[in-house]
Design a protein around this motif. Structure first.
Motif, PDB file in Angstrom:
ATOM      1  N   ILE A   1       0.849  -1.187   0.000  1.00 37.85           N
ATOM      2  CA  ILE A   1       0.000   0.000   0.000  1.00 37.85           C
ATOM      3  C   ILE A   1       0.888   1.241   0.000  1.00 37.85           C
ATOM      4  O   ILE A   1       1.737   1.416   0.865  1.00 37.85           O
ATOM      5  CB  ILE A   1      -0.930   0.021   1.229  1.00 37.85           C
ATOM      6  N   ILE A   2       0.691   2.110  -0.990  1.00 39.55           N
ATOM      7  CA  ILE A   2       1.484   3.336  -1.075  1.00 39.55           C
ATOM      8  C   ILE A   2       0.621   4.575  -0.849  1.00 39.55           C
ATOM      9  O   ILE A   2       1.158   5.673  -0.700  1.00 39.55           O
ATOM     10  CB  ILE A   2       2.224   3.447  -2.430  1.00 39.55           C
ATOM     11  N   ASP A   3      -0.699   4.412  -0.825  1.00 34.34           N
ATOM     12  CA  ASP A   3      -1.582   5.549  -0.567  1.00 34.34           C
ATOM     13  C   ASP A   3      -2.917   5.021  -0.066  1.00 34.34           C
ATOM     14  O   ASP A   3      -3.571   4.244  -0.754  1.00 34.34           O
ATOM     15  CB  ASP A   3      -1.779   6.368  -1.849  1.00 34.34           C
ATOM     16  N   GLU A   4      -3.298   5.430   1.132  1.00 33.29           N
ATOM     17  CA  GLU A   4      -4.580   5.024   1.707  1.00 33.29           C
ATOM     18  C   GLU A   4      -5.670   6.056   1.430  1.00 33.29           C
ATOM     19  O   GLU A   4      -6.777   5.939   1.959  1.00 33.29           O
ATOM     20  CB  GLU A   4      -4.444   4.792   3.217  1.00 33.29           C
ATOM     21  N   GLY A   5      -5.355   7.034   0.618  1.00 30.05           N
ATOM     22  CA  GLY A   5      -6.310   8.117   0.379  1.00 30.05           C
ATOM     23  C   GLY A   5      -6.724   8.248  -1.061  1.00 30.05           C
ATOM     24  O   GLY A   5      -6.730   9.355  -1.618  1.00 30.05           O
ATOM     25  N   LEU A   6      -7.065   7.110  -1.718  1.00 25.83           N
ATOM     26  CA  LEU A   6      -7.620   7.177  -3.068  1.00 25.83           C
ATOM     27  C   LEU A   6      -9.098   7.560  -2.935  1.00 25.83           C
ATOM     28  O   LEU A   6      -9.982   6.715  -2.884  1.00 25.83           O
ATOM     29  CB  LEU A   6      -7.459   5.828  -3.781  1.00 25.83           C
ATOM     30  N   LEU A   7      -9.334   8.866  -2.848  1.00 31.41           N
ATOM     31  CA  LEU A   7     -10.658   9.377  -2.517  1.00 31.41           C
ATOM     32  C   LEU A   7     -11.446   9.715  -3.779  1.00 31.41           C
ATOM     33  O   LEU A   7     -10.885  10.196  -4.768  1.00 31.41           O
ATOM     34  CB  LEU A   7     -10.541  10.633  -1.644  1.00 31.41           C
TER      35      LEU A   7
END
Length: 314
Positions: free
Chosen positions: A138-144
């Motif tokens: 996981i490189i970004d938990e904010g794919l909003l």
């Protein structure tokens, strides 16, 4: 056709593969790890030539669910392939996901619980997801998405967000009712776009059927794998997708402002690469693109103006 009692609760996970040999095993194991027991896997391989099918067949020997593999000659047509897989799916509910992405643990159970408890729900999808690298980290938990943090219950509002943002939520890993997907005609095989098209048709269905509802939840559902072969990296394809989608579903409206920003990035990259062919193809797609191109040249930097000046539609 009337569904059997088993099919009435069944969730079909539709997986689409093309040359995903580096990712398909992790993808399948992420489906195996889902907590709900009433799942089937329908996997369509679009003529992969990188050994994907051999990996699929090996890994599926460990599959805890019923499964079906559709191996075909390459078409390169995502919408056609999705429709073919949907035709083989038996579930009352359906999830569509690409074989380079992964389902997150527990991503389906809550959605399925909601869908089974409320027959009015057309879909439950996530407003937030993760980005993973080629290794699955996981490189970004904010794919909003543009709907994240908002309590949206009106499909008309959702449709406007779809238009302005070129997407209101991620179709991948959402749980949908199969009968609704069938009733809106599934994917439009004459268009390049896939998720954006079916998503728009489903939102229009909700507007026409005010007794139906949807839910967008904060729980992340899938890991979008970022790698060199993502279709979203093909700028010309993305522009063509948006033009076709706009002309079909919003024929009386201008292209969204976001589409013009995409075009400007495309103009710059085409100029730097000297890619006259791609730019000519883009300019021929819609008069609004050529008009915006002419306006953009007038305000561009001097060096870029010289580069762009060599490009004209043939």
């Amino acid at each position: 056709m009337t569904q059997s009692a088993k099919e009435a609760d069944l969730c079909s996970v539709v997986c689409i593969c093309y040359n995903h040999s580096a990712f398909v095993e992790a993808h399948l194991r992420s489906v195996f790890q889902q907590e709900d027991e009433n799942i089937e896997i329908v996997l369509l391989d679009d003529g992969s030539d990188d050994g994907s099918l051999e990996i699929i067949n090996r890994v599926l020997k460990e599959c805890p669910f019923e499964h079906k593999v559709i191996a075909q000659q390459n078409t390169g047509r995502v919408s056609l392939n999705c429709n073919r897989a949907l035709e083989s799916a038996r579930g009352e509910f359906v999830v569509v996901i690409s074989c380079d992405d992964i389902l997150l643990p527990g991503s389906l159970s809550k959605k399925l619980e909601q869908m089974r408890a409320d027959p009015a729900l057309v879909f439950v999808a996530s407003s937030r997801n993760y980005i993973v690298d080629p290794r699955g980290e996981i490189i970004d938990e904010g794919l909003l998405t543009p709907t994240h943090g908002k309590q949206i219950t009106d499909p008309k509002v959702l449709l406007e967000i779809e238009y302005e943002s070129l997407g209101s939520f991620y179709f991948q890993a959402g749980v949908f009712r199969m009968d609704v997907i069938v009733s809106v005609g599934k994917y439009d095989e004459d268009l390049i776009g896939d998720d954006i098209v079916l998503r728009t048709k489903i939102v229009q269905y909700l507007i026409e059927n005010p007794n139906r509802s949807f839910d967008l939840i904060d729980q992340p559902s899938f890991g979008y794998r970022k790698h060199g072969d993502n279709l979203h990296g093909n700028s010309l394809r993305q522009i063509r997708t948006v033009v076709e989608w706009k002309n079909r579903f919003f024929p009386d409206r201008a292209l969204p402002e976001l589409a013009f920003r995409w075009m400007e990035r495309f103009f710059r990259s085409s100029a730097k690469a000297g890619n006259t062919k791609a730019l000519r193809e883009a300019l021929a797609l819609d008069p609004q693109i050529e008009e915006h191109f002419d306006q953009y040249k007038k305000i561009g930097s001097t060096g870029l103006l010289r580069s762009l000046g060599i490009f004209r539609p043939s």
